[in-house]
Design an enzyme around this catalytic site. Sequence first.
Site, PDB file in Angstrom:
ATOM      1  N   HIS A 309       0.830  -1.205   0.000  1.00 52.84           N
ATOM      2  CA  HIS A 309       0.000   0.000   0.000  1.00 52.84           C
ATOM      3  C   HIS A 309       0.865   1.256   0.000  1.00 52.84           C
ATOM      4  O   HIS A 309       0.630   2.191  -0.765  1.00 52.84           O
ATOM      5  CB  HIS A 309      -0.921  -0.007   1.225  1.00 52.84           C
ATOM      6  CG  HIS A 309      -1.811   1.204   1.305  1.00 52.84           C
ATOM      7  ND1 HIS A 309      -3.054   1.246   0.721  1.00 52.84           N
ATOM      8  CD2 HIS A 309      -1.639   2.411   1.896  1.00 52.84           C
ATOM      9  CE1 HIS A 309      -3.603   2.427   0.939  1.00 52.84           C
ATOM     10  NE2 HIS A 309      -2.769   3.157   1.653  1.00 52.84           N
ATOM     11  N   GLU A 313       1.285   3.868  -3.490  1.00 56.41           N
ATOM     12  CA  GLU A 313       0.947   5.295  -3.480  1.00 56.41           C
ATOM     13  C   GLU A 313       2.129   6.138  -3.932  1.00 56.41           C
ATOM     14  O   GLU A 313       1.977   7.104  -4.683  1.00 56.41           O
ATOM     15  CB  GLU A 313       0.492   5.724  -2.079  1.00 56.41           C
ATOM     16  CG  GLU A 313      -0.855   5.155  -1.652  1.00 56.41           C
ATOM     17  CD  GLU A 313      -1.989   5.623  -2.556  1.00 56.41           C
ATOM     18  OE1 GLU A 313      -1.862   6.705  -3.176  1.00 56.41           O
ATOM     19  OE2 GLU A 313      -3.001   4.913  -2.644  1.00 56.41           O
ATOM     20  N   LYS A 316       2.761   5.604  -7.751  1.00 53.21           N
ATOM     21  CA  LYS A 316       1.724   6.265  -8.548  1.00 53.21           C
ATOM     22  C   LYS A 316       2.006   7.761  -8.655  1.00 53.21           C
ATOM     23  O   LYS A 316       1.938   8.351  -9.745  1.00 53.21           O
ATOM     24  CB  LYS A 316       0.362   5.988  -7.906  1.00 53.21           C
ATOM     25  CG  LYS A 316      -0.809   6.708  -8.523  1.00 53.21           C
ATOM     26  CD  LYS A 316      -1.265   7.870  -7.665  1.00 53.21           C
ATOM     27  CE  LYS A 316      -1.775   7.389  -6.321  1.00 53.21           C
ATOM     28  NZ  LYS A 316      -2.268   8.518  -5.504  1.00 53.21           N
ATOM     29  N   ASN A 317       2.367   8.389  -7.541  1.00 51.72           N
ATOM     30  CA  ASN A 317       2.681   9.814  -7.573  1.00 51.72           C
ATOM     31  C   ASN A 317       3.937  10.099  -8.386  1.00 51.72           C
ATOM     32  O   ASN A 317       4.004  11.090  -9.133  1.00 51.72           O
ATOM     33  CB  ASN A 317       2.872  10.335  -6.139  1.00 51.72           C
ATOM     34  CG  ASN A 317       1.571  10.359  -5.362  1.00 51.72           C
ATOM     35  OD1 ASN A 317       0.498  10.435  -5.948  1.00 51.72           O
ATOM     36  ND2 ASN A 317       1.659  10.298  -4.050  1.00 51.72           N
TER      37      ASN A 317
END
Length: 463
Positions: A309, A313, A316-317
């Site tokens: 998780h 994140e 992705k950023n």
Amino acid sequence: MTRKILLGNKCVSINKLVHYHVCEHGPSKQFSNLNQTAQLTSWKIRTNLREVREVNPSPWVSRCFSSNSDDQKHLKEKLSHYSQLSPVPMSIAEFVERGGKDKIPEESSYNHLVGEVLVRLAHLIIELQYLPQEIREEDGFNYLYSEYMSSFSQVLQFEDKSPDPTTLRQWSKVLKDSKKRHADVVPVMASACMNMKTKYGIKLDAEDCALTRSIQYCLDRLYMSRISLNMLTNQHLMVYGHVDTIENQVGVIHPSTDIESVVTHAYQNSKFLCEQCYLTSPDIHITSQNSTSPTERVAVPQVPSHIYHMVFEIMKNAMQAIIEKHIDQIDEVPAIKVFICQSNTDVTIRVSDLGGGISRDTTDKIFKYLYTTSPRASLTSETVPLSGLGYGLPLARLYARYFQGDIRVASYEGHGTDVYVYLQALAGDAVERLPVWSPTSCSKMTARSSPIPDWTSKSANLR
């Protein structure tokens, strides 16, 4: 029970559901085809939660909130009683010891879990009562509050039950039902906050906003409590075979989590989403250094789904920043560089991108709930859960901090960003970090300067 959450006119994509599933159940539970819609239950999220309603309310809700004054008095007394007990944090080492090869009997786990779940739920519910008035006016908040009261009432039925086979079967069903009941806590609360923001014209990302500080403090504690309850629930259900188990894991914990494999998995899923939005994606270069055993891969006792998780994140950023920075050279975008290092006490994952970086004042805001830099449909607004609401990094940091780790960011405006994920390398040092309610800690809902020790310490002992 069928539940509908109606929030506007936008339906969450299949990829949101897949990522949500992976975060809840772990990387090894991913779907090989991210478009296998038949394996997922449809759920809708819109931008206004004023129409939240349940199709078939749970009988526990009506029982919990019956008009019988004696029942309400009893429930209030039990809430008060359990909220005065401190939750007892467990380390990864204790989870593994209790659920490993010589695991404790399920009856013993049941006896411990009933009391601990009641304590943690009581602390969570009491704190919900002290959230800012602006939030408590929202339908979404009242929906969540009633659901947590329902769970508390349901678990309370096992307070004095002996762990015979029938009780153990009932208990496992209660845990499964409770997990489903609270699956939508994050999006519902996010929408409640957005409604509050619109209603009062509040800039929740403003540093000088007292309500901002209060909301940040409250949501951190609410979501950390939710993470801890999921941990207890999933661990018990998996260790004792009430749900599908994962090979070589002790419940949700892998005694020797291969960090590079989890990072690679998170990258691959991020890559899939990035290519859906931009038709291309950056490559990745991973290097590792195991200072404790130079010839071995970096592997430590951890929860793979939590690491997934966090890294997802961050990846992705990083991908979005790189693509948008180099949009004119789309065929030659720079790669993401990952460095994994293990020492005697820590594991550090550094994710570096050349996406142009972010300004210093923005760096201070990226861990705030509801702060986002992506107002349009993109990698962070259509295909990823909670994107556009600013929840990705704040939640990722909570997963890191849950077992005494952290996430920090060093950005170089005009160049790129380094994100550091810190994890405990020793299972005995990876101890749960839990919110602790006290009658005076409600002052911290409006002021952050109080020295009240309202989080568990690593020195707490198991009851």
